[in-house]
Design a protein around this motif. Structure first.
Motif, PDB file in Angstrom:
ATOM      1  N   LYS A 186       1.075  -0.944  -0.174  1.00 45.70           N
ATOM      2  CA  LYS A 186       0.312   0.112   0.532  1.00 45.70           C
ATOM      3  C   LYS A 186       0.859   1.295  -0.188  1.00 45.70           C
ATOM      4  N   SER A 187       1.807   1.073   1.016  1.00 46.56           N
ATOM      5  CA  SER A 187       2.888   2.214   0.868  1.00 46.56           C
ATOM      6  C   SER A 187       3.512   2.441  -0.042  1.00 46.56           C
ATOM      7  N   TYR A 188       3.912   1.442  -1.478  1.00 49.15           N
ATOM      8  CA  TYR A 188       4.633   2.138  -1.957  1.00 49.15           C
ATOM      9  C   TYR A 188       3.430   2.537  -3.482  1.00 49.15           C
ATOM     10  N   ARG A 189       2.286   1.989  -3.588  1.00 45.34           N
ATOM     11  CA  ARG A 189       1.277   2.395  -4.577  1.00 45.34           C
ATOM     12  C   ARG A 189       1.120   3.318  -4.119  1.00 45.34           C
ATOM     13  N   GLN A 190       1.133   3.952  -3.403  1.00 47.41           N
ATOM     14  CA  GLN A 190       0.666   5.329  -2.569  1.00 47.41           C
ATOM     15  C   GLN A 190       1.561   6.030  -2.929  1.00 47.41           C
ATOM     16  N   SER A 191       3.229   5.995  -2.642  1.00 48.75           N
ATOM     17  CA  SER A 191       4.963   6.561  -3.117  1.00 48.75           C
ATOM     18  C   SER A 191       4.870   6.406  -4.587  1.00 48.75           C
ATOM     19  N   THR A 192       3.753   5.810  -5.942  1.00 48.84           N
ATOM     20  CA  THR A 192       5.076   6.072  -6.706  1.00 48.84           C
ATOM     21  C   THR A 192       3.619   6.631  -7.547  1.00 48.84           C
ATOM     22  N   GLY A 193       2.024   7.252  -6.682  1.00 50.08           N
ATOM     23  CA  GLY A 193       0.856   7.499  -7.560  1.00 50.08           C
ATOM     24  C   GLY A 193       0.059   6.408  -7.711  1.00 50.08           C
ATOM     25  N   LYS A 194       0.389   4.806  -8.175  1.00 48.94           N
ATOM     26  CA  LYS A 194      -0.547   4.161  -8.478  1.00 48.94           C
ATOM     27  C   LYS A 194      -1.832   4.099  -7.698  1.00 48.94           C
ATOM     28  N   LYS A 195      -3.145   4.071  -8.345  1.00 42.21           N
ATOM     29  CA  LYS A 195      -4.038   3.706  -7.555  1.00 42.21           C
ATOM     30  C   LYS A 195      -4.828   2.140  -7.390  1.00 42.21           C
ATOM     31  N   GLU A 196      -5.569   2.082  -6.737  1.00 43.82           N
ATOM     32  CA  GLU A 196      -5.776   0.090  -6.512  1.00 43.82           C
ATOM     33  C   GLU A 196      -6.802  -0.307  -7.830  1.00 43.82           C
ATOM     34  N   PHE A 197      -6.930  -2.114  -8.020  1.00 46.65           N
ATOM     35  CA  PHE A 197      -7.694  -1.583  -8.743  1.00 46.65           C
ATOM     36  C   PHE A 197      -9.444  -0.924  -8.292  1.00 46.65           C
ATOM     37  N   PHE A 198      -9.824  -1.003  -9.410  1.00 43.36           N
ATOM     38  CA  PHE A 198     -10.815   0.012  -9.945  1.00 43.36           C
ATOM     39  C   PHE A 198     -11.927  -0.179  -9.116  1.00 43.36           C
ATOM     40  N   LEU A 199     -11.788  -2.664  -9.403  1.00 44.32           N
ATOM     41  CA  LEU A 199     -13.210  -2.699  -8.302  1.00 44.32           C
ATOM     42  C   LEU A 199     -13.297  -3.030  -6.999  1.00 44.32           C
ATOM     43  N   VAL A 200     -11.378  -2.686  -6.162  1.00 46.44           N
ATOM     44  CA  VAL A 200     -11.440  -2.358  -5.006  1.00 46.44           C
ATOM     45  C   VAL A 200     -11.465  -1.571  -4.920  1.00 46.44           C
ATOM     46  N   ARG A 201     -11.305  -0.258  -5.063  1.00 45.55           N
ATOM     47  CA  ARG A 201     -11.886   0.973  -5.163  1.00 45.55           C
ATOM     48  C   ARG A 201     -13.629   1.281  -4.880  1.00 45.55           C
ATOM     49  N   TRP A 202     -14.283   0.340  -5.677  1.00 47.33           N
ATOM     50  CA  TRP A 202     -15.193   0.299  -5.989  1.00 47.33           C
ATOM     51  C   TRP A 202     -16.583   0.078  -4.921  1.00 47.33           C
ATOM     52  N   PHE A 203     -15.764  -1.125  -3.976  1.00 45.85           N
ATOM     53  CA  PHE A 203     -16.334  -1.847  -3.401  1.00 45.85           C
ATOM     54  C   PHE A 203     -16.382  -2.111  -2.178  1.00 45.85           C
ATOM     55  N   THR A 204     -15.151  -0.845  -1.663  1.00 39.20           N
ATOM     56  CA  THR A 204     -15.040  -0.730  -0.393  1.00 39.20           C
ATOM     57  C   THR A 204     -15.385   0.075   0.128  1.00 39.20           C
ATOM     58  N   PRO A 205     -15.746   0.019   1.950  1.00 35.51           N
ATOM     59  CA  PRO A 205     -16.683   0.416   2.294  1.00 35.51           C
ATOM     60  C   PRO A 205     -15.791   2.168   1.963  1.00 35.51           C
ATOM     61  N   LYS A 206     -16.647   3.126   2.333  1.00 42.49           N
ATOM     62  CA  LYS A 206     -16.260   4.521   2.934  1.00 42.49           C
ATOM     63  C   LYS A 206     -15.365   4.389   4.236  1.00 42.49           C
ATOM     64  N   GLN A 207     -14.845   5.213   4.246  1.00 44.23           N
ATOM     65  CA  GLN A 207     -14.944   5.816   5.922  1.00 44.23           C
ATOM     66  C   GLN A 207     -15.211   6.784   6.094  1.00 44.23           C
ATOM     67  N   LYS A 208     -16.186   7.419   7.530  1.00 45.76           N
ATOM     68  CA  LYS A 208     -16.990   8.016   7.952  1.00 45.76           C
ATOM     69  C   LYS A 208     -15.868   8.970   8.288  1.00 45.76           C
ATOM     70  N   LYS A 209     -16.172   9.976   8.158  1.00 46.77           N
ATOM     71  CA  LYS A 209     -15.532  11.716   8.515  1.00 46.77           C
ATOM     72  C   LYS A 209     -15.310  11.572  10.081  1.00 46.77           C
ATOM     73  N   VAL A 210     -15.132  11.899  10.766  1.00 49.46           N
ATOM     74  CA  VAL A 210     -15.245  12.027  12.642  1.00 49.46           C
ATOM     75  C   VAL A 210     -14.706  13.846  12.699  1.00 49.46           C
ATOM     76  N   LYS A 211     -15.713  14.022  12.782  1.00 51.38           N
ATOM     77  CA  LYS A 211     -15.277  15.571  13.887  1.00 51.38           C
ATOM     78  C   LYS A 211     -14.185  15.461  15.049  1.00 51.38           C
ATOM     79  N   SER A 212     -13.322  16.232  15.189  1.00 55.58           N
ATOM     80  CA  SER A 212     -12.950  16.353  16.371  1.00 55.58           C
ATOM     81  C   SER A 212     -13.270  16.954  17.217  1.00 55.58           C
ATOM     82  N   ASN A 213     -12.597  16.889  18.391  1.00 60.46           N
ATOM     83  CA  ASN A 213     -13.006  17.042  19.651  1.00 60.46           C
ATOM     84  C   ASN A 213     -12.407  18.418  20.730  1.00 60.46           C
ATOM     85  N   ARG A 214     -11.157  18.839  19.832  1.00 59.48           N
ATOM     86  CA  ARG A 214     -10.271  19.345  19.891  1.00 59.48           C
ATOM     87  C   ARG A 214     -11.004  21.053  19.732  1.00 59.48           C
ATOM     88  N   ASN A 215     -11.907  21.399  19.501  1.00 59.63           N
ATOM     89  CA  ASN A 215     -12.409  22.299  19.611  1.00 59.63           C
ATOM     90  C   ASN A 215     -13.271  22.977  20.236  1.00 59.63           C
TER      91      ASN A 215
END
Length: 111
Positions: free
Chosen positions: A80-109
């Protein structure tokens, strides 16, 4: 006048071979200096290669000490780190069917 011409001719005959000898010594010292420089560059490259080999061996030793599950995780992370460092994306089916991570608001403020 003839005496001065003879002295100049004699001086010219004596000094001419000496100048050629000094030029050849200069050229020889230049060659030796160039050879020394090449040797230093070669030694430096060899030291760098040796350091790289030692680093790779240390990484392999660390990898071999881990459990199988940890080794699997390390391989996945390395890919994964190699892929990210070289700018290569994951296989498109993997990108389509992986669940998206929800953004969590930080409690700093909130204080």
């Amino acid at each position: 006048m003839k005496l001065i011409q003879k002295i100049l001719l004699f001086a010219l005959i004596i000094l001419l071979p000496l100048s050629f000898e000094s030029c050849s010594k200069f050229a020889q010292s230049k060659r030796q200096e160039e050879k020394r420089r090449k040797d230093l560059v070669k030694e430096k490259a060899e030291r760098e290669r040796e350091a790289e080999r030692a680093y790779e061996e240390a990484i392999q030793r660390h990898y071999d000490m881990q459990q199988k599950s940890t080794q699997k995780m390390m391989r996945q992370t390395a890919r994964k780190s190699y892929r990210q460092s070289t700018g290569k994306k994951e296989f498109f089916l993997v990108r389509w069917f992986t669940p998206k991570q929800k953004k969590v608001k930080s409690n700093r403020n909130e204080k």
